[in-house]
Design a protein around this motif. Structure first.
Motif, PDB file in Angstrom:
ATOM      1  N   GLY A  91      -7.875  -0.170  -0.123  1.00  0.00           N
ATOM      2  CA  GLY A  91      -8.420  -0.128   1.230  1.00  0.00           C
ATOM      3  C   GLY A  91      -7.547   0.610   2.222  1.00  0.00           C
ATOM      4  N   ARG A  92      -6.219   0.511   2.047  1.00  0.00           N
ATOM      5  CA  ARG A  92      -5.277   1.134   2.979  1.00  0.00           C
ATOM      6  C   ARG A  92      -4.072   1.685   2.220  1.00  0.00           C
ATOM      7  NH1 ARG A  92      -5.461   0.327   8.606  1.00  0.00           N
ATOM      8  NH2 ARG A  92      -3.962   2.033   8.494  1.00  0.00           N
ATOM      9  N   PRO A  93      -4.265   2.782   1.457  1.00  0.00           N
ATOM     10  CA  PRO A  93      -3.136   3.349   0.715  1.00  0.00           C
ATOM     11  C   PRO A  93      -2.038   3.904   1.624  1.00  0.00           C
ATOM     12  CG  PRO A  93      -5.048   4.781   0.569  1.00  0.00           C
ATOM     13  CD  PRO A  93      -5.500   3.516   1.231  1.00  0.00           C
ATOM     14  N   ASP A  94      -2.351   4.092   2.896  1.00  0.00           N
ATOM     15  CA  ASP A  94      -1.337   4.548   3.841  1.00  0.00           C
ATOM     16  C   ASP A  94      -0.351   3.432   4.193  1.00  0.00           C
ATOM     17  OD1 ASP A  94      -3.592   3.303   5.117  1.00  0.00           O
ATOM     18  OD2 ASP A  94      -2.876   4.019   7.056  1.00  0.00           O
ATOM     19  N   ILE A  95      -0.720   2.178   3.937  1.00  0.00           N
ATOM     20  CA  ILE A  95       0.130   1.036   4.269  1.00  0.00           C
ATOM     21  C   ILE A  95       0.669   0.347   3.023  1.00  0.00           C
ATOM     22  CG2 ILE A  95       0.164  -1.263   5.350  1.00  0.00           C
ATOM     23  CD1 ILE A  95      -1.882  -0.253   7.351  1.00  0.00           C
ATOM     24  N   PHE A  96      -0.190   0.152   2.020  1.00  0.00           N
ATOM     25  CA  PHE A  96       0.177  -0.631   0.841  1.00  0.00           C
ATOM     26  C   PHE A  96       0.520   0.264  -0.339  1.00  0.00           C
ATOM     27  CE2 PHE A  96      -2.406  -3.553   3.319  1.00  0.00           C
ATOM     28  CZ  PHE A  96      -1.601  -4.676   3.311  1.00  0.00           C
ATOM     29  N   LYS A  97       1.666   0.004  -0.953  1.00  0.00           N
ATOM     30  CA  LYS A  97       2.098   0.717  -2.146  1.00  0.00           C
ATOM     31  C   LYS A  97       1.212   0.331  -3.330  1.00  0.00           C
ATOM     32  CE  LYS A  97       6.952   0.570  -0.750  1.00  0.00           C
ATOM     33  NZ  LYS A  97       8.278   0.050  -1.120  1.00  0.00           N
ATOM     34  N   ALA A  98       1.177   1.192  -4.328  1.00  0.00           N
ATOM     35  CA  ALA A  98       0.414   0.906  -5.546  1.00  0.00           C
ATOM     36  C   ALA A  98       1.295   0.192  -6.556  1.00  0.00           C
ATOM     37  CB  ALA A  98      -0.119   2.209  -6.143  1.00  0.00           C
TER      38      ALA A  98
END
Length: 156
Positions: A28-35
């Motif tokens: 949903g928010r790859p700009d905030i949460f790492k994979a």
């Protein structure tokens, strides 16, 4: 299904579920949460499981296998300049194994937490939900939660 306090023996399954939660947030928010990482490491999770101020509950099946969890934190602002001294139980994280969703396990965990909070002398139960997690927002609304505050952002 049974709900109980999490134990050290539950750590591996809880770690798997933490990855499922992170995946939803990363998607949903790859700009905030790492994979492909987890919110806690092994020793942090062990400390949390042992901490009565941060109770973790698990839903387990007939084989005592973890199907879901809820991480909670007691919060209270004693003698704060602007906030009253109410005792709150904050739901830090709630996750049901993706293979077990739709069986009302999340609702059972949530109802268990409400009873636990009442019996612990809490005034309310609170949580945060990311706007990109529509299924979680719908779940919490169906449980009767209402918006308490809204976080906003402007990406620069």
């Amino acid at each position: 299904m049974k709900i109980r306090r999490a134990e050290i023996k539950d750590k591996d399954k809880i770690m798997d579920l933490l990855l499922q939660v992170l995946t939803v947030h990363h998607n949903g928010r790859p700009d905030i949460f790492k994979a492909e990482c987890r919110k806690y490491n092994d020793s942090e999770l062990s400390e949390i499981i042992a901490d009565d101020n941060r109770p973790v509950f698990v839903a387990v099946d007939e084989n005592d296998d973890v199907c879901g969890y809820v991480f909670c934190i007691f919060q209270q602002h004693i003698n704060d300049n602007i906030l009253t001294d109410i005792k709150t139980l904050y739901i830090d994280d709630l996750c049901i194994d993706e293979t077990k969703r739709g069986q009302h396990i999340g609702k059972s965990l949530y109802d268990f937490v409400l009873d636990f909070a009442k019996n612990s002398g809490c005034y309310n139960v609170t949580l945060n939900v990311w706007a990109c997690n529509n299924s979680a927002m719908k779940f919490y609304e169906n449980c009767g939660l209402q918006v308490q505050k809204i976080g906003m952002e402007k990406i620069l």
